[in-house]
Design a protein around this motif. Structure first.
Motif, PDB file in Angstrom:
ATOM      1  N   ILE A 169       0.829  -1.292   0.138  1.00 35.60           N
ATOM      2  CA  ILE A 169       0.047  -0.002  -0.118  1.00 35.60           C
ATOM      3  C   ILE A 169       0.815   1.219   0.034  1.00 35.60           C
ATOM      4  O   ILE A 169       1.964   1.458   0.858  1.00 35.60           O
ATOM      5  N   THR A 170       0.632   2.061  -1.048  1.00 37.51           N
ATOM      6  CA  THR A 170       1.205   3.505  -0.912  1.00 37.51           C
ATOM      7  C   THR A 170       1.111   4.151   0.192  1.00 37.51           C
ATOM      8  O   THR A 170      -0.081   4.099   0.823  1.00 37.51           O
ATOM      9  N   ASP A 171       2.195   4.979   0.772  1.00 41.60           N
ATOM     10  CA  ASP A 171       1.957   5.959   1.615  1.00 41.60           C
ATOM     11  C   ASP A 171       1.378   7.369   1.229  1.00 41.60           C
ATOM     12  O   ASP A 171       2.326   7.921   0.639  1.00 41.60           O
ATOM     13  N   GLY A 172       0.291   7.707   1.819  1.00 44.35           N
ATOM     14  CA  GLY A 172      -0.528   8.838   1.447  1.00 44.35           C
ATOM     15  C   GLY A 172      -1.586   8.627   0.630  1.00 44.35           C
ATOM     16  O   GLY A 172      -2.086   7.670   0.493  1.00 44.35           O
ATOM     17  N   GLY A 173      -2.358   9.754   0.265  1.00 40.00           N
ATOM     18  CA  GLY A 173      -3.575   9.762  -0.516  1.00 40.00           C
ATOM     19  C   GLY A 173      -4.684  10.079   0.414  1.00 40.00           C
ATOM     20  O   GLY A 173      -4.725   9.782   1.594  1.00 40.00           O
ATOM     21  N   THR A 174      -5.889  10.462  -0.176  1.00 38.65           N
ATOM     22  CA  THR A 174      -6.941  10.769   0.414  1.00 38.65           C
ATOM     23  C   THR A 174      -8.260  10.076  -0.112  1.00 38.65           C
ATOM     24  O   THR A 174      -8.371   9.679  -1.056  1.00 38.65           O
ATOM     25  N   LEU A 175      -8.879   9.156   1.050  1.00 39.07           N
ATOM     26  CA  LEU A 175      -9.987   8.367   0.735  1.00 39.07           C
ATOM     27  C   LEU A 175     -11.258   9.265   1.134  1.00 39.07           C
ATOM     28  O   LEU A 175     -11.408   9.707   2.159  1.00 39.07           O
ATOM     29  N   ARG A 176     -12.147   9.380   0.003  1.00 37.99           N
ATOM     30  CA  ARG A 176     -13.317  10.266   0.247  1.00 37.99           C
ATOM     31  C   ARG A 176     -14.215   9.267   0.392  1.00 37.99           C
ATOM     32  O   ARG A 176     -14.656   8.555  -0.674  1.00 37.99           O
TER      33      ARG A 176
END
Length: 722
Positions: A55-62
């Protein structure tokens, strides 16, 4: 509040949809301890599990929610599912549920928790993780536990609490042998002690009535979880949770989780337009989305069916998340057969830890007679009803066998044998025994003066109709596969009955006076209409109340089929469709119905949470009936006693046996009939991992994230049963 899945916080923690019953003690279905330990959920969870390294480090889950919560305090009456979701990400929980719905110690907060003494008092000692601290740097300690106990004990009425179950049995909370120990002494034994202090609020919130009542409604300044509350934007319709720099556990993979308020009927469009990445959807919406994704780079729902996990898209790679969470499908808004195109999404399917039931109001009319309630139950083909909703989704559709637990939970056993299987002849025999005879004379009912029809909002309805449409289950001549629908200009009157609250709208045709029965075996007079069951000049007709909202079509489909099944045994129904917003308030809670369909969530602690839902109604000081959350108004002293014994024992095997004995009695009295476990359908981006339809399990928010490019998540390890 949702009529088809009421959240615990929306009614009270201890209430959230079940019912009551009892009869003579019967033998429980044989089920050894070994068989119970091997019990598995009826369907596997579908969350695209993946190792954190993928799993990548970061990102926004809406993540779509129904609305921005009115309060962030889960112990208040207006808390909802979004409140609980926020609390799970930002606050401590001493125990959380596993995939089988069983409480497990949360090692991020607890090194151990156990009962160290039972005589003369039950004593539980919690040993805290030495790293556990609030976001302001203060260590989590006994003072936080003590403040929460005092707030929820029910002794100080200045605290506006929705529930105090369990906390009211505590005698004192104090520091143990050291700073890391919390010693809780109970004044009364409490079997479900693992349900307490989850979530745990800081003493800044629970320490005073003002901070409890108002301080935690709009914000949580002090937290202790992988995420923290950054902003609650009610005007913009979203709540932003950010990765907590003070979290001592596994760091959250996502930078942000943004909970976005999106009505359910607008979620497909929001997904296609790239406004959200994930949303729970209703079955009818899921089927439309499935159609829209076929051949367009999306994926059809397969988890929960014999096909196994969801297939990969036929074209286009998974897109990497951006700061805004945009991905495949963003801004596309293309139409396919009138539906938005959904590229790069999948519907993850499981069974929700909740079930749909048929409720029978036992406080008025024919259903006051247990024989009539049992006849209704024996007329139902519950397998067929479950298949109507679950089979088209590829989910297991075996009927539910318990009011108090679901398959996979320790207390689950199929106790429906106390009622008996579907049997038309037996249902008809029960009705005959109760005095309802075929072809009996029917006296025309006159509408009472001064009681015009009303709408759900209390205003007068034109032509006496509650919401414009009423449906009747045929003309009494038998089921020919059709469902006759008519609009009545005038509805028959109803006998005035006493309710928990004031009378609400809606006429109740053909309600027989309680206790007025014709002699058994009364012959039908010559010339009477055949097929119509009647007694004392009144037809056997029940008012069936159903919600009319866009997400309620599965309930209406099931309701129509139930009406046909009842017609086969001579029970006529009048289906009344009411607006969603008034369905529970003006009908279920007030007792203004004969039959209704709604759902209750399952509980890991049925001895505690089911007690007020099945409690025997008792007259209040003013003569009104106090029903707690027993909206069928059917209960017995035996059931109450069994729940009381189950709550008080510290032997887990004995508690489970007592719960199952209570369930046997609930089936026998037929106050409610469990039908099927509800489907759980979640649309997610294909590159989202460790999130989707969780089933029983408490989400591990720190492990949720977007897969690295080229990475694939693991296949689910538990296959659904059929």
């Amino acid at each position: 509040m949702s009529h088809d899945g009421v959240g615990r916080g929306a009614v009270l923690r201890s209430a959230t949809f079940l019912t009551a019953g009892a009869l003579a003690v019967t033998a429980l279905a044989a089920c050894s301890a070994d068989e119970e330990r091997e019990s598995k959920p009826a369907a596997a969870q579908d969350i695209a599990p993946a190792a954190r390294a993928l799993i990548t480090d970061g990102g926004t889950l809406r993540w779509a929610v129904d609305s921005v919560p009115e309060t962030l305090n889960t112990f208040q009456t207006d808390a909802d599912a979004a409140t609980a979701r926020i609390a799970g990400a930002v606050l401590p929980s001493m125990f959380r549920l596993d995939a089988n719905g069983r409480p497990q110690r949360n090692p991020d907060f607890l090194e151990s928790a156990k009962v160290v003494s039972t005589e003369p008092r039950q004593v539980v000692v919690y040993r805290l993780n030495q790293q556990a601290a609030w976001s302001d740097g203060r260590k989590i300690d006994a003072s936080d536990f003590a403040a929460q106990w005092r707030a929820l004990s029910g002794k100080d009425h200045a605290y506006w609490t929705a529930r105090n179950a369990g906390y009211d049995r505590i005698e004192k909370v104090e520091r143990g042998a050291g700073n890391l120990e919390v010693k809780v002494t109970f004044g009364k034994p409490y079997a479900d002690w693992k349900s307490l202090f989850s979530p745990l609020y800081p003493k800044d919130v629970t320490g005073t009535p003002n901070s409890f009542n108002d301080g935690a409604r709009k914000s949580l300044k002090v937290t202790a979880g992988p995420f923290a509350v950054q902003q609650v934007d009610r005007q913009g319709g979203q709540v932003t949770l950010t990765r907590s720099p003070r979290w001592w556990g596994r760091p959250a993979k996502l930078s942000e989780i943004v909970l976005v308020a999106v009505p359910r009927d607008q979620r497909a469009r929001a997904l296609a337009d790239g406004k959200i990445d994930m949303a729970e959807v209703d079955p009818e919406e899921a089927q439309r989305i499935t159609f829209a994704t076929r051949g367009k780079g999306g994926s059809t729902p397969t988890q929960g069916s014999s096909q196994g996990t969801s297939r990969a898209p036929s074209e286009g790679p998974s897109q990497e998340p951006t700061a805004g969470g945009t991905g495949a499908g963003g801004g596309a808004a293309a139409q396919s057969a009138g539906q938005p195109a959904l590229h790069g999404f999948v519907i993850r399917k499981s069974l929700e830890p909740a079930y749909t039931q048929l409720a029978l109001n036992g406080s008025q009319g024919p259903l006051t007679d247990e024989r009539v309630r049992r006849a209704v139950a024996r007329a139902l083909d519950r397998t067929e009803l479950a298949g109507l909703v679950l089979k088209p989704l590829g989910l297991p559709f075996a009927p539910l066998g318990s009011h108090l637990a679901l398959a996979g939970q320790p207390a689950y056993a199929d106790d429906s044998g106390a009622l008996g299987r579907q049997d038309t002849a037996q249902a008809q025999a029960l009705l005959t025994e109760a005095g309802w005879v075929a072809g009996g004379p029917v006296t025309e009912q006159k509408k009472s003066a001064g009681s015009p029809g009303k709408k759900a909002d209390g205003t007068k309805a034109e032509d006496g109709k509650a919401d414009g449409t009423k449906e009747s289950s045929g003309d009494g001549s038998g089921d020919d596969g059709t469902h006759t629908v008519r609009e009545d200009d005038k509805a028959p009157g109803r006998q005035s009955t006493r309710h928990l609250s004031t009378q609400h709208q809606g006429e109740h045709p053909g309600a027989a006076a309680p206790g007025a029965y014709a002699p058994r075996g009364t012959a039908a007079p010559a010339g009477a209409a055949s097929g119509v069951l009647a007694k004392d000049g009144k037809p056997l007709q029940l008012r069936f109340v159903l919600p009319s909202g866009p997400g309620s079509q599965p309930l209406r489909t099931v309701g129509d089929r139930i009406a046909r099944m009842l017609e086969k045994v001579g029970i006529r129904t009048e289906i009344t469709k009411v607006p969603d917003e008034s369905f529970f308030r003006d009908h279920i809670a007030s007792g203004d119905y004969d039959l209704a369909l709604y759902s209750w969530p399952a509980s890991a602690f049925p001895a505690t949470d089911a007690r007020p839902i099945y409690a025997k109604p008792v007259p209040g000081p003013d003569g009104s009936l106090s029903v707690e959350q027993n909206y069928t108004r059917v209960g017995t002293d035996q059931v109450d006693q069994l729940f009381d014994e189950a709550i008080a024992t510290l032997d887990e095997d004995e508690e489970r046996d007592l719960v199952r004995k209570a369930d046997t009695r609930l089936w026998a009295i037929a106050g409610s009939i469990p039908l099927f476990q509800r489907p759980q359908l979640t649309v997610t981006r294909l590159n989202l991992a460790n999130v989707g339809s969780f089933g029983f399990q408490t989400p591990l928010y720190e492990d949720i994230g977007f897969l690295k490019k080229g990475a694939r998540g693991a296949r689910p390890s538990v296959s659904p049963s059929s």
